[in-house]
Design an enzyme around this catalytic site. Structure first.
Site, short mmCIF file in Angstrom:
data_model
loop_
_atom_site.label_atom_id
_atom_site.label_comp_id
_atom_site.label_asym_id
_atom_site.label_seq_id
_atom_site.Cartn_x
_atom_site.Cartn_y
_atom_site.Cartn_z
N ASP A 12 0.58 -1.39 0.13
CA ASP A 12 -0.28 0.01 -0.06
C ASP A 12 0.53 1.32 -0.37
O ASP A 12 1.06 0.88 0.56
CB ASP A 12 -0.77 -0.20 1.09
CG ASP A 12 -1.46 1.57 1.48
OD1 ASP A 12 -1.76 1.91 -0.01
OD2 ASP A 12 -2.38 2.01 2.72
N GLU B 109 31.71 9.97 -3.83
CA GLU B 109 32.30 10.39 -2.77
C GLU B 109 32.01 10.15 -1.32
O GLU B 109 31.53 11.45 -1.12
CB GLU B 109 33.74 11.60 -3.19
CG GLU B 109 34.74 10.53 -4.33
CD GLU B 109 35.36 12.04 -4.04
OE1 GLU B 109 34.85 12.57 -3.58
OE2 GLU B 109 35.97 11.73 -4.76
N GLU C 122 39.03 11.91 7.20
CA GLU C 122 38.46 12.96 6.45
C GLU C 122 39.15 14.23 7.31
O GLU C 122 39.43 13.70 8.47
CB GLU C 122 37.03 12.93 5.91
CG GLU C 122 36.83 13.14 4.65
CD GLU C 122 37.41 13.90 3.59
OE1 GLU C 122 37.70 15.16 3.60
OE2 GLU C 122 37.43 13.31 2.54
N HIS D 160 30.78 14.54 -3.43
CA HIS D 160 30.86 14.91 -4.81
C HIS D 160 30.84 13.54 -5.61
O HIS D 160 31.01 12.38 -5.35
CB HIS D 160 32.20 14.74 -4.65
CG HIS D 160 33.07 16.05 -3.58
ND1 HIS D 160 33.98 16.20 -3.38
CD2 HIS D 160 32.27 16.62 -2.97
CE1 HIS D 160 34.31 17.10 -2.30
NE2 HIS D 160 33.39 17.59 -2.36
#
Ligand code: GLU
Ligand code: MG
Length: 470
Positions: free
Chosen positions: A72, A157, A214, A270
């Site tokens: 549904d 990325e 990072e 990115h």
């Protein structure tokens, strides 16, 4: 942390290794019987990109693989009205995979394995593709590219944060490390968690190219090999699920929220893009300027820049997305392109030949990957159709240019917030056509509501600033 994934249980390893993208319905049924698969999750995403699934037990496998499982759609965000809510799930056999971890709440040695398969949503009673299914929307735009002779390849990325949880399991924004870009710290929980994620993804058929810390504390990136747009969007939806799940199993909280911490880098997604024709990358042309950037690629970039302001609501769809798109954190703020410099919206990495591509740096990982790829491809194709010439590539740092210099170079800024982005989207006929009437209006409505709620709320910043001054 031991046995987080099932790599060390050979029967799961064998089950994962015996899967290929070329399996037929009968191959999958035989595989499920042989490896004692007990449950199959039929997966799809809603308009917001949230993973959804209907799980069936083994008695329903044939029906599920024949695309006869109904659900549904009326309660799924951006799907459809109550009176036309019956939907069908049609599985894409090439996406069948077995979970490489113990089934939640089950003792796997007695209860067999769990598998998943990604589905397209169809409408009943017509039996036609549902125009609000994000995967279907991307397939439709890819078909338009195919009619022009092109296939889009995408390499994302997706960055994310790993945060600690409180003893009661609630998510915090505290990190467990103080490391930075590419740091090799004495192994911490974050690095260990990243490795477990990589192992799980490999068992699910991902080709992982690299994983690293990072810039911000607690921030990570795991890159997988590029592929065609639909396959890569499927991978991204599995990727986000796996990252969150493994982190949770290790007592951490993984988030793809674009800007969880003020003053630190946010998380981008990115996307490296190229177009192929007859197996050749048509973004490369021997002897063309800038070491071989084809005219076609220039037009594609021209289209991305021209429609950048209108597609931003799709690639950066939350209130928080716009807290990332500010100067000083390696995220773009203006519509420009460059050959190396990382400050503009689009960068052309140095690689040429088959690896020639443009990198769109605006999207963040809170987007719906199917819709994000669909609108970027539509913008690029529009540039090709209209031979849109991009402005001159910039060489300087866009963040540091004065307003006057930017106007001289005709560099416009990205929308400042979600409200402005939705207004831009609403005005764009190219975006409306790419998304289709249904998804377009559902998306605009949902995002307008989100923006109004944000505007009306009183935020801690305001209380800090004004409570005692006024
Ligand atoms: N975290 C940055 C962003 O928000 C990107 C850093 C990088 O270049 O990888 O887009
Ligand atoms: Mg990065």
């Amino acid at each position: 942390m031991t046995n987080l994934t099932m790599e060390n249980h050979s029967f799961v390893g064998d089950a994962c290794r015996e899967i290929s993208n070329e399996m037929s319905r009968d191959d999958i049924l035989a595989h499920m019987r042989k490896h004692d698969v007990r449950f199959l999750r039929l997966q799809f995403t809603d308009i917001a990109g949230t993973n959804k699934n209907v799980e069936v037990p083994s008695s329903q496998f044939e029906k599920a693989l024949d695309g006869e499982i109904m659900f549904d759609g009326s309660s799924i965000e951006g799907f459809t009205r109550i009176e036309e809510s019956d939907m069908l799930l049609r599985p894409d056999y090439s996406t069948y995979r077995v979970d490489p971890w113990p089934s939640e709440g089950l003792s796997y040695s007695r209860h067999g394995l769990v598998a998943h398969i990604i589905c397209d949503v169809y409408r009943l009673p017509e039996g036609t593709p549902f125009d609000g299914c994000p995967r279907g929307i991307l397939k439709r735009v890819c078909a338009e590219a195919a009619a022009m002779g092109y296939e889009m390849n995408a390499g994302p990325e997706a960055e994310f944060f790993l945060f600690q949880r409180t003893p009661n399991g609630e998510a915090t924004t505290n990190t467990h490390d103080a490391a930075g870009y590419f740091d090799l710290a004495p192994t911490d929980l974050g690095e260990q968690c990243r490795r477990e994620i990589v192992i799980a993804l490999e068992s699910l058929g991902f080709e992982i190219e690299a994983s690293h810390h990072e810039v911000a504390a607690g921030q990570h990136e795991i890159d997988f090999k590029y592929g065609d747009a639909v396959e890569t969007a499927d991978r991204l939806s599995v990727f986000r699920f796996v990252v969150r799940k493994i982190a949770r199993d290790m007592g951490l909280h993984a988030t793809f929220m674009p800007k969880p911490i003020f003053g630190a880098n946010g998380s981008g997604m990115h996307v490296h893009m190229s177009l192929f024709k007859d197996g050749k990358n048509v973004f490369f042309e021997e002897g063309a300027p800038d070491d071989g950037i084809s005219q076609l690629m220039r037009h594609y970039v021209g289209g991305l820049l021209e429609h950048g302001r209108s597609l931003c609501a799709i690639t950066n769809p939350t209130v928080n997305s716009y807290k990332r798109l500010v100067p000083g954190y390696e995220a773009p703020t203006h519509l420009a392109w460059s050959m190396r410099n990382r400050s503009p919206l689009i960068r052309v990495p140095a690689r040429r030949g088959v690896g020639t591509r443009c990198e769109m740096r605006m999207p963040d990982p809170s987007c719906n990957p199917y819709l994000a790829f669909a609108v970027m491809l539509a913008a690029g194709l529009d540039g090709i159709k209209n031979k849109t010439e991009p402005p001159k590539a910039v060489t300087g740092n866009v963040y540091r240019m004065s307003q006057r210099e930017r106007s001289r170079l005709k560099i416009k800024s990205l929308p400042a917030n979600l409200g402005e982005a939705v207004t831009q989207l609403e005005k764009s006929s190219v975006m409306k056509e790419a998304l289709g009437e249904h998804a377009f209006s559902q998306f605009v409505h949902a995002k307008r509501t989100e923006w109004s709620e944000y505007i009306a709320a009183v935020h801690p910043w305001e209380v800090d600033r004004y409570l005692t001054r006024m």
